[in-house]
Design an enzyme around this catalytic site. Sequence first.
Site, PDB file in Angstrom:
ATOM      1  N   PHE A 146       0.803  -1.219   0.000  1.00  0.00           N
ATOM      2  CA  PHE A 146       0.000   0.000   0.000  1.00  0.00           C
ATOM      3  C   PHE A 146       0.841   1.277   0.000  1.00  0.00           C
ATOM      4  CE2 PHE A 146      -4.139  -2.050   1.805  1.00  0.00           C
ATOM      5  CZ  PHE A 146      -4.423  -2.553   0.548  1.00  0.00           C
ATOM      6  N   ARG A 147       2.159   1.141  -0.116  1.00  0.00           N
ATOM      7  CA  ARG A 147       3.073   2.218  -0.512  1.00  0.00           C
ATOM      8  C   ARG A 147       3.274   3.346   0.497  1.00  0.00           C
ATOM      9  NH1 ARG A 147       5.318  -0.996  -4.130  1.00  0.00           N
ATOM     10  NH2 ARG A 147       4.191  -1.244  -6.090  1.00  0.00           N
ATOM     11  N   HIS A 156       3.802 -16.061  -4.019  1.00  0.00           N
ATOM     12  CA  HIS A 156       3.531 -15.960  -5.470  1.00  0.00           C
ATOM     13  C   HIS A 156       4.355 -16.944  -6.307  1.00  0.00           C
ATOM     14  CE1 HIS A 156       6.981 -13.400  -4.838  1.00  0.00           C
ATOM     15  NE2 HIS A 156       6.293 -12.290  -4.629  1.00  0.00           N
ATOM     16  N   ASP A 189      -0.942  -9.879  -4.137  1.00  0.00           N
ATOM     17  CA  ASP A 189       0.291  -9.153  -4.452  1.00  0.00           C
ATOM     18  C   ASP A 189      -0.040  -7.797  -5.088  1.00  0.00           C
ATOM     19  OD1 ASP A 189       2.953  -8.544  -4.542  1.00  0.00           O
ATOM     20  OD2 ASP A 189       3.412  -9.817  -6.278  1.00  0.00           O
TER      21      ASP A 189
END
Length: 443
Positions: free
Chosen positions: A65-66, A235, A306
């Site tokens: 979410f940066r 992933h 992801d």
Amino acid sequence: MTQAFDTLLRKGTVVTPAGIGIADVAIRDGRIAANGELAAATAAEIVDCSGLHILPGVVDTQVHFREPGLEHKEDLSTGTASAALGGVTAIFEMPNTHPSTTTADAIADKLHRARGRAWVDHAFFLGASRDNVEHLAEWERMPGCAGVKIFMGSSTGDLLVDDDASLRRVLQASHRRIAVHCEDETRLKERRHLVEGGAPVVLHPEWRDAETARLATERMLRLAEAIRRRVHILHVTTAEEMELLRRHRAVATVEVTPQHLSLAAPECYERLGSFAQMNPPIRDERHRLALWEALADGTVDVIGSDHAPHTRDEKAKPYPQSPSGMTGVQTLVPIMLDHVNAGRLSLLRFVDLTSAGPARIYGIAGKGRIAVGFDADLTVVDLKAERKITNLWIASRCGWSPFDGTKVTGWPIMTVVRGQMVMREDTLLGEPAGAPVRFWESL
């Protein structure tokens, strides 16, 4: 005797550990208070769920979410809004922010930033580095810490841990579940010449090839087995990795993403260009089918999105200057429900991959199933709803999805977080009241 509850969801098709059937779900003080035929019950709010399925709240255990440092792409408010609109009730956020989340203060800062701004419940990974190993055992037990994350290849800041000695130290120091991004840094550097100076983005899975992933996963499994330490491989993208992971179930759990299950090279690169670029890459059909085989035989434990947004301008840069990553938290539920409707997995398997599985792997307290005493986290869906995913629906700050224009059958209708209705019919309700996820080892 008539029972009074805060909220009563009536006549939905409820998915519980006992099976699937029409029932009522009653909520009191943010928790599930009763479940079954509750004809005599009353509540301050009664919601008719006829024709809808009531699922345990979906937990997305891998999002980026940066915030802090990269809020022009996303922040905790827009990211969790996207999650709530997509039927996701809790998220685990990754440490590759600016600065990296490698200290107790950084975890505390993210928790502070989320207070009053996050629409869903949340936890944050502590990034492993060569400099914080001696603190991992203490800091990973902080409230709101999801566990430890290792980047074995091409990470930002100080998060790269790619040598055996450092990896062994991290595995031995930590006690919580360790989540690992497996790409071999040496091979990535050796093959960088394939794209250096500019190349078609279709070469992305050639540069970061299947062997790059296999080597790192094999090395992590060897270390984990020697130390007798369980790890969670994020992933996974290749048939070869799945073969390895089948043989190492005692030490490793496995994640796949909706993108790797749904898209395939070269078509996705020809259609989407660098908007299909992520790490590890979307690969060809052989690998995609191998992921589905692993999902069917039980090798896969969890699905994570992801979610890793970048702006359109950033993604439009010529490859390989274009950054890797795409949105996913808002589309996880509809994309996977469409696969359910297509017969590729059962609804019960979907629930295990997105609710019970995350709770089991990470030791989440009070979430993961519909049962009395558990948090009233519910993802209410219409399995028959036919919708089209569009960029206009995406709440992420970057405003785009690789699934723009995709028609799906199955859609999130309501998102309930600890008894609070936060989304209904594509509309956010009330004010953000997400809280830190609780873990058994932190209580």
